[in-house]
Design a protein around this motif. Structure first.
Motif, mmCIF file in Angstrom:
data_model
loop_
_atom_site.group_PDB
_atom_site.id
_atom_site.type_symbol
_atom_site.label_atom_id
_atom_site.label_comp_id
_atom_site.label_asym_id
_atom_site.label_seq_id
_atom_site.Cartn_x
_atom_site.Cartn_y
_atom_site.Cartn_z
ATOM 1 N N SER A 536 0.833 -1.199 0.000
ATOM 2 C CA SER A 536 0.000 0.000 0.000
ATOM 3 C C SER A 536 0.869 1.251 0.000
ATOM 4 N N PHE A 537 0.286 2.356 -0.488
ATOM 5 C CA PHE A 537 1.021 3.617 -0.564
ATOM 6 C C PHE A 537 0.046 4.778 -0.483
ATOM 7 N N GLU A 538 0.586 5.981 -0.340
ATOM 8 C CA GLU A 538 -0.208 7.211 -0.407
ATOM 9 C C GLU A 538 0.285 8.019 -1.594
ATOM 10 N N TRP A 539 -0.647 8.714 -2.276
ATOM 11 C CA TRP A 539 -0.271 9.444 -3.483
ATOM 12 C C TRP A 539 -0.840 10.855 -3.492
ATOM 13 N N ASP A 540 -0.173 11.731 -4.260
ATOM 14 C CA ASP A 540 -0.725 13.053 -4.590
ATOM 15 C C ASP A 540 -0.166 13.455 -5.947
ATOM 16 N N LEU A 541 -0.530 14.645 -6.374
ATOM 17 C CA LEU A 541 -0.005 15.174 -7.630
ATOM 18 C C LEU A 541 1.014 16.254 -7.316
ATOM 19 N N PHE A 542 2.214 16.095 -7.838
ATOM 20 C CA PHE A 542 3.255 17.097 -7.643
ATOM 21 C C PHE A 542 2.949 18.342 -8.468
ATOM 22 N N VAL A 543 2.515 18.149 -9.706
ATOM 23 C CA VAL A 543 2.176 19.281 -10.563
ATOM 24 C C VAL A 543 1.230 18.819 -11.657
#
Length: 688
Positions: A536-543
């Motif tokens: 499992s992991f956590e994600w977001d958008l850098f740009v």
């Protein structure tokens, strides 16, 4: 978002189509990345990491448009010390003040044998076998004895343009030839030497380069210099080795093949070998098998876009006049009584990661099949931990395809581990959840629906049909996953999602070109305790890329004049954590009119992962793609590739001797892909 699932009847008519891009092959019902993001916005009103708003043009009128006032200067960073360069529409290379560049290793430069001289548009196939190939992509500098002034360059060659290779030959000179054109005789056959040259211009070039007394770099003759081309003998390793999927006339026992194709990005192993990624390889083959006058392709051909056109895919190599076996194999139609009597399985020997030892010219390259078969953009390793498994990532560069992770069964032992560790382990496909979490779905027998009842007989069957396995497992369909990289400071993984234009023909016009994602974005993820083996992991958008009003940064700002960009492709984090971003907006020339015009020619930017500051570092000449970047160990010399300059040139211009770009020779000859060597005038670290 159902409209995003539509595509053009002819994928070559879509905006930003580049020579060799495969048609959309994913017809599964898995959710695409935009559906995940929309759901996340609806539920939480924000994206993890502080990204609070997204441009209306990308996601719809329910979201407020970013105010251009948010495109303020980002927080000052000690990581980026250069003055950004402006957007450029010139046919040249632009670097920051205080920097200089030179050309190294252009296509056609001799590296081995009797060092045959480059003759623009007129070399023979035998000469090309000792010259640097065409259309440079991934690149790495392997220092010799730790030196930052002497090393081996390994450089990928993604594809070719026959009209430039053969520009001064009959059948091309003065002919209205576009970048797909190949000359055929009256019988529909191809000249053997032209095919030989094209085959030799593919693959990987390895050559020694040394810094000279005057500070410039030069190609140096060396016994290690060589070509690994589209005809080089290569071993098949891992679970697919010896399986029925890769039995051919050339290798009845399914242990070998010939060549590597469409080599895009790359990777470097912890044991100091080179990995080259086979991307849009399917277009090189033809399969004309039919049932009831309709194409009858096995799933391992159909899911990857093997052509049903008798002339074949990209270059029609199987039409070589001699009928030589090394060319006939690109016809994957059923011709013999069994797979051992024809080349129906030849496409199954491609789409892999290939390991090359740059220091041993006698070592046979190896295809590592446990890493999966798809349109590999490249491969990036997580930081190695002694006594822990090896972990690496790869993206499938096609619309609506997936991101993958491989975790080895064996553990890393410094000084002992070699490439065989990549032959046993578990391949995973990524699923991105609405709430900013994600999970890795194992593509292994008996897991996630990968059973004989669902059409997956064993591990070899799963790996040959990696895309179908990821479909079955329920992975998230992404927007052309390109290069990836790992931040050496935090262990966070970054992946470029370059673009995805998915509209019907009726929806496309010059004013409203963004029914789909035209500008792309960069996604990143992280693990608890930086443990890359976790499921499992956590994600977001850098740009989210774009201009002032159509971009967004994780810190809540937007891109400005010095940082705006579109279509991120190449990514690399250097040892100081500078994130280098390269763009591929297609074959854009000076007369381009459309949504990408404001971004000028393709470029490279540098970012600070901690603050979000981004600055444009260089721009390139007309029609090129900026791709491939690495520095010497001391960080004071950088190598960057420019691929396919002049590719935007029309067939009519080619007939008139106008080639779209003068790079790198500017003497009226055909343009050439080349490596640019960048240094600081004060000898300092690049980017600092």
């Amino acid at each position: 978002m159902s409209d995003f699932e539509r595509d053009y009847p002819d994928h070559r008519e879509a905006p930003y189509f580049e020579h060799g891009d495969e048609p959309q092959c994913n017809t599964s019902s898995n959710r695409n990345f935009y559906q995940v993001m929309e759901a996340r916005i609806e539920r939480r009103g924000f994206l993890m990491g502080g990204l609070a708003t997204i441009a209306t043009g990308l996601f719809g009128s329910s979201l407020s448009m970013l105010n251009s006032s948010t495109a303020l200067a980002q927080p000052a960073s000690g990581l980026l010390g250069f003055k950004p360069v402006p957007v450029s529409m010139d046919d040249t290379v632009v670097v920051p003040e205080g920097y200089r560049f030179q050309i190294l290793g252009a296509a056609g430069e001799p590296i081995s044998g009797d060092m045959p001289a480059y003759r623009p548009g007129a070399n023979t196939g035998a000469e090309q076998e000792h010259q640097i190939g065409q259309h440079h992509d991934g690149i790495h500098f392997f220092p010799i004895d730790g030196s930052s002034e002497d090393g081996l360059i390994a450089v990928n060659h993604e594809y070719i343009e026959p009209r430039f290779l053969h520009a001064d030959k009959p059948g091309y000179k003065g002919i209205a030839a576009d970048d797909n054109f190949v000359a055929l005789d009256a019988d529909g056959k191809r000249d053997d030497d032209e095919v030989r040259m094209e085959v030799a211009a593919h693959g990987v070039s390895v050559y020694r380069t040394t810094r000279q007394a005057d500070g410039t770099w030069a190609v140096v003759a060396d016994p290690r210099n060589r070509k690994v081309a589209a005809v080089t003998p290569i071993e098949i390793a891992g679970p697919v080795r010896g399986s029925s999927h890769v039995v051919t006339k050339f290798s009845p026992d399914g242990t070998r093949t010939r060549g590597t194709l469409n080599n895009c990005a790359h990777g470097v192993t912890p044991w100091n070998t080179y990995l080259t990624a086979e991307e849009n390889w399917a277009g090189y083959f033809a399969n004309t098998d039919q049932v009831d006058q309709k194409p009858d392709l096995p799933r391992e051909h159909a899911r990857y876009g093997v052509s049903t056109n008798p002339q074949g895919g990209r270059y029609g190599w199987h039409l070589a006049k001699s009928g030589a076996d090394e060319y006939v194999r690109f016809d994957a139609s059923t011709k013999g009584a069994s797979a051992a009597e024809d080349y129906r399985n030849e496409p199954n020997a491609f789409g892999w990661i290939v390991e090359i030892d740059p220091f041993d010219p006698d070592a046979t390259p190896v295809k590592r099949t446990a890493l999966g078969r798809f349109a590999h953009e490249g491969v990036v390793f997580a930081p190695v931990v002694e006594g822990a498994p090896i972990v690496c990532y790869s993206g499938d560069d096609a619309r609506f395809e997936y991101v993958y992770k491989f975790v080895s069964d064996a553990v890393y032992v410094p000084g002992q581990t070699d490439g065989s560790i990549l032959d046993a382990g578990t391949l995973y496909a990524a699923k991105f959840n609405d709430d900013g979490t994600g999970e890795w779905l194992a593509l292994a027998p008996g897991r996630n629906g990968l059973t004989p009842a669902n059409g997956f007989a064993d591990l070899a069957d799963i790996l040959v049909n990696t895309r179908l396995a990821a479909d079955q497992a329920g992975a998230t369909k992404m927007d052309r996953p390109e290069w990836g990289t790992v931040d050496p400071g935090t262990g966070e993984v970054y992946f470029a999602l370059t673009n995805n234009s998915r509209r019907t023909q009726a929806q496309v016009d010059a004013v409203n070109p963004r029914a789909g994602n035209n500008f792309g974005q960069i996604v990143r993820w992280r693990y608890a305790n930086t443990d890359h083996t976790r499921a499992s992991f956590e994600w977001d958008l850098f740009v989210i890329a774009g201009g002032k009003a159509t971009s967004a940064l994780f810190n809540g700002g937007a891109l400005g004049d010095d940082s705006a960009f579109a279509c991120p492709d190449g990514l690399w984090c250097d040892d100081n954590r500078r994130l280098w971003i390269q763009t591929d907006m297609g074959d854009i020339g000076p007369d381009y009119e459309g949504p990408l015009k404001e971004f000028g020619m393709n470029a490279m930017l540098a970012a600070d992962p901690a603050t979000g500051e981004i600055r444009r570092f260089l721009t390139g000449p007309w029609g090129q793609e900026t791709t491939g970047v690495v520095t010497t160990p001391d960080g004071r010399t950088m190598f960057v590739n420019f691929q396919h300059p002049g590719a935007h040139g029309s067939a009519e211009d080619f007939a008139a001797g106008k080639y779209g770009s003068g790079f790198p020779d500017y003497d009226g000859s055909v343009p050439r892909s080349a490596t640019v060597v960048i240094t600081r005038e004060d000898g300092g670290v690049i980017g600092a």
